[in-house]
Design an enzyme around this catalytic site. Structure first.
Site, mmCIF file in Angstrom:
data_model
loop_
_atom_site.group_PDB
_atom_site.id
_atom_site.type_symbol
_atom_site.label_atom_id
_atom_site.label_comp_id
_atom_site.label_asym_id
_atom_site.label_seq_id
_atom_site.Cartn_x
_atom_site.Cartn_y
_atom_site.Cartn_z
ATOM 1 C CB SER A 130 -0.996 1.476 -2.496
ATOM 2 O OG SER A 130 -0.578 0.315 -3.186
ATOM 3 C CE LYS A 156 -6.828 3.535 -1.353
ATOM 4 N NZ LYS A 156 -7.953 2.668 -1.422
ATOM 5 C CG HIS A 202 -2.700 5.672 -1.468
ATOM 6 N ND1 HIS A 202 -3.255 5.222 -0.301
ATOM 7 C CD2 HIS A 202 -2.775 4.644 -2.357
ATOM 8 C CE1 HIS A 202 -3.638 3.958 -0.457
ATOM 9 N NE2 HIS A 202 -3.351 3.586 -1.692
#
Ligand code: PLP
Length: 377
Positions: A150, A210, A178
């Site tokens: 991250s 995200k 991610h």
């Protein structure tokens, strides 16, 4: 974004595909609230789990090619819950030193025996795992890793990790917070990117806040895994289910993320453009092939000063400092979104070039264009 009433361009959110404000996602959220109300009213296992949650779980399972998916309120809670449900007191849990805090906290909550290996160091992990097998026989072992790290943006060496886990008879958990939406076919994430399935990686965690632009998280895997979580993951059981309207919004954003390949193509273009521009300027980037492009400052003071200078030029890039990252590696965590324009990217590069001491800071490499995204051997 607007900061104290002043417009700024944000280069620090995780809205990689630019879906958080998409009109269809917003409309699905509003419609969902009209149909279901705002709150779910109770925990999933009481009366909080409704048709919108169920439909989203089915669509996530279909998307990832796994029999089932289970929603959690946040990624933090998913990681706490899955590790606490699978690892008991004293069980060995092996984790990369740069793993997200929630994976570390999950092992602590489980009172597992946490061993952390140096970042992506497969030889060190092998030694730790072999030591565990010879000294502890058949106790349950779990290896947990971020898929895309991250704060650094690099990918875990997943094919090697999967081979190592299989040889040791350990479970492998990949947190692809991610990678989902960004990597792989239709944005299926880093497992699809490496060509790894459920055999190799039985436990897949993903987040919705995200690239998918909404909020929440899921765990995907076999029926037995999901039943185990429903029965014993405390952060799933003892909390109010997420609003059904949120599930409705995520269904809309998932459909867009799958279908609109141009968003991933645009991201790749921006990543290449940013890295090429940064290389020309001699900026100290890390070797990341993803939308997470950290610029190393070294000291927390320098990272803060850089961030403030950028802000004065209308650019929001928050400073990331220890203990979120190791001491001496404070940074600007630049992130790119498919909605950034070429002009905005140029503005960022120009502003970065003017930062004081930027070329002399302690970066590990002088990047020359985008590093190749590693693939399966
Ligand atoms: C790798 C990783 N896992 C989990 C999380 C937690 O997800 P959430 O924000 O949904 O709690 C994050 C960041 O927030 C993350 O970067």
């Amino acid at each position: 974004m607007s900061l104290d009433g002043r417009p700024v361009i944000a280069f620090c959110t995780n809205d990689y595909l630019g879906l958080a404000r998409h009109p269809r996602v917003v409309a699905a959220f509003q419609r969902g609230a009209e149909v279901y109300g705002v709150g779910s009213g109770s925990a999933h296992l009481v009366a909080g789990h409704g048709p919108a949650h169920e439909a989203l779980e089915e669509e996530l399972a279909d998307f990832l090619g796994r029999p089932r998916a289970l929603l959690f309120s946040t990624g933090y809670m998913a990681n706490l819950g899955v590790i606490q449900a699978l690892a008991g007191p004293g069980d060995p849990v092996f984790e990369d030193k740069l793993n997200h805090a929630s994976l570390i906290d999950g092992a602590l909550l489980a009172r597992a025996r946490l061993r952390r290996y140096p970042h992506a160091d497969m030889a060190a992990l092998r030694r730790q795992v072999q030591g565990h097998i010879t000294t502890e026989g058949t106790a349950t072992a779990l290896i947990a890793t971020d898929g895309v790290f991250s704060m650094d943006g690099d990918l875990a060496p997943l094919p090697e990790l999967a081979a190592l886990a299989r040889a040791a008879g350990a479970w492998l958990l990949v947190d692809d917070a991610h990678g989902i939406g960004v990597l792989g076919r239709e944005g299926r994430g880093c497992l699809d990117h490496f060509g790894l399935g459920m055999e190799e990686v039985p436990i897949l965690v993903g987040t919705l806040g995200k690239a998918l632009g909404t909020f929440g998280a899921f765990v995907a895997g076999e029926d037995d895994l999901i039943e185990t979580l429903i029965q014993s993951a405390r952060s799933y059981i003892y909390t109010t289910a997420p609003p059904p309207a949120l599930a409705a919004a995520t269904r809309a954003s998932l459909a867009l993320a799958r279908r609109e390949e141009w968003r991933r193509e645009r991201l790749r273009e921006l990543i290449g453009g940013f890295r090429a521009g940064a290389a020309q300027l001699g900026l100290p980037l890390l070797p990341s092939p993803t939308p997470i492009q950290p610029l190393l400052a070294g000291s927390a003071e320098r990272a803060l000063a850089w961030s403030q200078t950028l802000e004065s030029r209308g650019l929001l890039v928050t400073a990331i400092r220890p203990p979120t990252v190791p001491l001496g590696s404070a940074r600007l965590r630049v992130t790119l979104s498919a909605l950034h324009s070429d002009q905005e990217l140029d503005m960022l590069l120009e502003a970065l070039a003017d930062l004081p001491d930027v070329q002399e800071s302690d970066g590990p490499e002088s990047p020359s264009g985008p590093p190749a995204v590693p693939t399966a051997p």
